[in-house]
Design a protein around this motif. Structure first.
Motif, short mmCIF file in Angstrom:
data_model
loop_
_atom_site.label_atom_id
_atom_site.label_comp_id
_atom_site.label_asym_id
_atom_site.label_seq_id
_atom_site.Cartn_x
_atom_site.Cartn_y
_atom_site.Cartn_z
N LEU A 192 -8.81 13.19 0.93
CA LEU A 192 -8.47 14.60 1.10
C LEU A 192 -7.67 14.77 2.39
O LEU A 192 -7.96 14.11 3.40
CB LEU A 192 -9.74 15.45 1.15
N LYS A 193 -6.67 15.62 2.34
CA LYS A 193 -5.89 15.91 3.54
C LYS A 193 -6.75 16.75 4.49
O LYS A 193 -7.64 17.46 4.05
CB LYS A 193 -4.62 16.69 3.16
N LEU B 264 0.84 -1.19 0.00
CA LEU B 264 0.00 0.00 0.00
C LEU B 264 0.88 1.24 0.00
O LEU B 264 1.83 1.34 0.77
CB LEU B 264 -0.90 -0.01 1.24
N ALA B 265 0.55 2.19 -0.87
CA ALA B 265 1.27 3.46 -0.94
C ALA B 265 0.28 4.61 -0.80
O ALA B 265 -0.70 4.68 -1.55
CB ALA B 265 2.03 3.58 -2.26
N PHE B 266 0.52 5.48 0.18
CA PHE B 266 -0.23 6.72 0.30
C PHE B 266 0.61 7.79 -0.39
O PHE B 266 1.77 7.99 -0.05
CB PHE B 266 -0.47 7.07 1.77
N LEU B 267 0.03 8.47 -1.36
CA LEU B 267 0.81 9.25 -2.30
C LEU B 267 0.23 10.64 -2.52
O LEU B 267 -0.93 10.79 -2.91
CB LEU B 267 0.84 8.47 -3.63
N ASP B 268 1.05 11.67 -2.23
CA ASP B 268 0.66 13.04 -2.52
C ASP B 268 0.62 13.22 -4.04
O ASP B 268 1.35 12.54 -4.77
CB ASP B 268 1.69 14.00 -1.90
N ILE B 269 -0.23 14.12 -4.51
CA ILE B 269 -0.32 14.33 -5.96
C ILE B 269 0.63 15.42 -6.44
O ILE B 269 1.32 15.25 -7.44
CB ILE B 269 -1.77 14.64 -6.39
N GLU B 270 0.71 16.54 -5.70
CA GLU B 270 1.60 17.62 -6.10
C GLU B 270 2.87 17.58 -5.26
O GLU B 270 2.84 17.87 -4.07
CB GLU B 270 0.91 18.98 -5.94
N THR C 100 -4.47 14.36 -1.13
CA THR C 100 -4.34 15.69 -1.71
C THR C 100 -5.27 16.67 -1.01
O THR C 100 -6.23 16.27 -0.37
CB THR C 100 -4.66 15.67 -3.22
N ALA C 101 -4.94 17.93 -1.14
CA ALA C 101 -5.81 18.99 -0.64
C ALA C 101 -6.74 19.50 -1.73
O ALA C 101 -7.55 20.38 -1.51
CB ALA C 101 -4.96 20.15 -0.10
N TYR C 102 -6.61 18.92 -2.94
CA TYR C 102 -7.35 19.41 -4.10
C TYR C 102 -8.28 18.34 -4.66
O TYR C 102 -7.84 17.45 -5.39
CB TYR C 102 -6.37 19.87 -5.18
N PRO C 103 -9.59 18.41 -4.35
CA PRO C 103 -10.53 17.40 -4.84
C PRO C 103 -10.65 17.37 -6.37
O PRO C 103 -11.09 16.38 -6.93
CB PRO C 103 -11.86 17.78 -4.20
N SER C 104 -10.22 18.44 -7.05
CA SER C 104 -10.34 18.48 -8.51
C SER C 104 -9.47 17.42 -9.19
O SER C 104 -9.66 17.12 -10.37
CB SER C 104 -9.94 19.87 -9.02
N TYR C 105 -8.52 16.82 -8.44
CA TYR C 105 -7.67 15.80 -9.03
C TYR C 105 -8.34 14.42 -9.09
O TYR C 105 -7.77 13.48 -9.64
CB TYR C 105 -6.38 15.65 -8.21
N ALA C 106 -9.51 14.27 -8.50
CA ALA C 106 -10.11 12.94 -8.34
C ALA C 106 -10.23 12.17 -9.64
O ALA C 106 -9.88 10.98 -9.71
CB ALA C 106 -11.48 13.07 -7.67
N ILE C 107 -10.73 12.80 -10.70
CA ILE C 107 -10.94 12.08 -11.97
C ILE C 107 -9.61 11.60 -12.54
O ILE C 107 -9.47 10.44 -12.94
CB ILE C 107 -11.70 12.96 -12.98
N ASP C 108 -8.60 12.49 -12.56
CA ASP C 108 -7.28 12.09 -13.06
C ASP C 108 -6.70 10.96 -12.22
O ASP C 108 -6.05 10.05 -12.74
CB ASP C 108 -6.32 13.28 -13.06
N ALA C 109 -6.93 11.02 -10.91
CA ALA C 109 -6.38 9.99 -10.01
C ALA C 109 -6.95 8.62 -10.33
O ALA C 109 -6.24 7.62 -10.35
CB ALA C 109 -6.68 10.37 -8.56
#
Length: 199
Positions: free
Chosen positions: A173-174, A122-128, A154-163
């Motif tokens: 979300l952080k 398992l990896a918990f991974l920041d996006i930016e 991430t602190a940015y929910p807008s990344y969800a689709i790309d993720a």
């Protein structure tokens, strides 16, 4: 892989008088898949465990526990270029997953080198992460081991689709919380036993 799962599956199948080929047909998989599960060289994912329990009229918990009990201590990593976030998150991961080997990284390259040398569950991974995209790091981790569960932080929910398009197991979300981690553990593509009373 899990010898216990291999033995459990074979026992359940033979008790029902079903051949490997018949079971494969019920599951819509190749017979070689069933053979690999029964010789211990592969483990089915969570969705397939559910299908197996239905095909064999068996308790899903029996199959799940057999799949995870044979695993060594799972290796869990957290990658975030913010040391404060990392130092705050690691104790939470250790609390929720007491049987896991938890390691943190601020540099994605170091995490990828570690993943090449260790089977990461398992990896918990920041996006930016500065000039490095966590989305790319996710793809690299899955190239190293397709059975690694990746949960984006991430602190940015807008990344969800790309993720989701990367093949990740989850998205948080952080800030990271124990309750949030427990919820993510229930949704992993490739579940494992994290230990503790809240698993």
């Amino acid at each position: 892989m899990s010898k216990l799962f291999a033995e459990t599956l074979k026992k359940l199948r033979t008790e029902k008088g079903i051949s490997q080929r018949e079971l494969a047909e019920r599951l819509y998989v190749a017979r070689t898949s069933v053979n690999r599960w029964e010789n211990g060289s592969r483990l089915p994912d969570a969705a397939m465990l559910l299908r197996l329990s239905k095909a064999l009229d068996a308790d899903i918990n029996v199959l799940f526990n057999a799949a995870v009990e044979g695993d060594d201590s799972p290796t869990v990593i957290m990658i975030d270029d913010n040391r404060i976030v990392l130092n705050g998150g690691l104790p939470i991961l250790e609390e929720v997953m007491p049987s896991a080997e938890v390691t943190g990284f601020t540099k994605p390259a170091e995490a990828l080198a570690y993943a090449k040398a260790n089977r990461v569950a398992l990896a918990f991974l920041d996006i930016e992460m500065g000039s490095v995209s966590g989305l790319d790091v996710c793809r690299d981790l899955l190239d190293i081991n397709p059975r690694t569960n990746v949960v984006f932080l991430t602190a940015y929910p807008s990344y969800a689709i790309d993720a989701w398009e990367t093949g990740a197991s989850g998205f948080m979300l952080k800030p990271i919380t124990a309750e949030g981690v427990r919820e993510q553990l229930k949704k992993l593509r490739y579940p494992f036993s994290p230990g503790g009373v809240d698993t």
